[in-house]
Design an enzyme around this catalytic site. Sequence first.
Site, mmCIF file in Angstrom:
data_model
loop_
_atom_site.group_PDB
_atom_site.id
_atom_site.type_symbol
_atom_site.label_atom_id
_atom_site.label_comp_id
_atom_site.label_asym_id
_atom_site.label_seq_id
_atom_site.Cartn_x
_atom_site.Cartn_y
_atom_site.Cartn_z
ATOM 1 N N SER A 1 0.848 -1.195 0.000
ATOM 2 C CA SER A 1 0.000 0.000 0.000
ATOM 3 C C SER A 1 0.880 1.241 0.000
ATOM 4 O O SER A 1 2.001 1.217 0.541
ATOM 5 C CB SER A 1 -0.897 0.024 1.240
ATOM 6 N N TYR A 21 -1.470 -0.188 10.326
ATOM 7 C CA TYR A 21 -1.626 -0.553 8.917
ATOM 8 C C TYR A 21 -0.415 -0.080 8.111
ATOM 9 O O TYR A 21 0.185 -0.852 7.353
ATOM 10 C CB TYR A 21 -2.906 0.070 8.357
#
Length: 258
Positions: free
Chosen positions: A148, A161
């Site tokens: 990501s 995250y």
Amino acid sequence: MDPHRWRLDGQRALVTGGSAGIGRAIARELLGFGAEVMIVARDGDALDAARDELLEEFPAANLRAMIGDVADEEQRREILDWVEDQGEGLEILVNNAGGNLVRATTEYAEEEWREIFEINLFSAFELSRYAHPLLAQHPGARIVNVGSVAGLTHLRTGAPYGMSKAALHQMTRNLAVEWAEDGIRVNAVAPWYIRTRRTSTALADPDYLDEVLARTPLGRIGEPEEVAAAVAFLCLPASAYITGECIAIDGGFLQYGF
């Protein structure tokens, strides 16, 4: 031009989180290039629906599915046992499964942030290790990790995250170098906002959507198929000299300046 450089006929691929969104798009893309695809997901109903949809599009495809939670250590071993039972090793592993829970850093319970690491990072690390003997049977085997842009810059995703994705990118670099001598290429992709069920709630807020688009030079949200295309390219023989890379699928987001 050698047409085999752009085909995956007969090559076996395992895609985690393959029942929806980016994972299902990756499975579809690999099937389109002729691969034999195995998809894993923890939601049995969604998995059945994805399998039926893909088989309707590719009725002659060799497509198999298994219910499994990659965040569970025992089930990770069961998944690789299942793959091994199919025979003839494995050419492609796509570590796509992931998850998140957005909190302020001080508000995470320990089990919450540990679960984010378990599914985003530890699952990919362990599945890659377990798959190594199967991948090493085939010179030119590939691993692609779905990271990501949150692992490359700050986003409002919550610290765990971003940390887990940054570590996944570093794992990609380490394994690429360590396993090159085994004939295994390891790369990653780093999406920005992609139109999936997981992002639908955030993007339904028009003010937030405007903020996202204002930071995206191409001025739109990405599609799962656009991530899948990059993953497939990294799996093709045509990309045989690429390893250790992380390709942003972000509409220019990371290049935005002021």
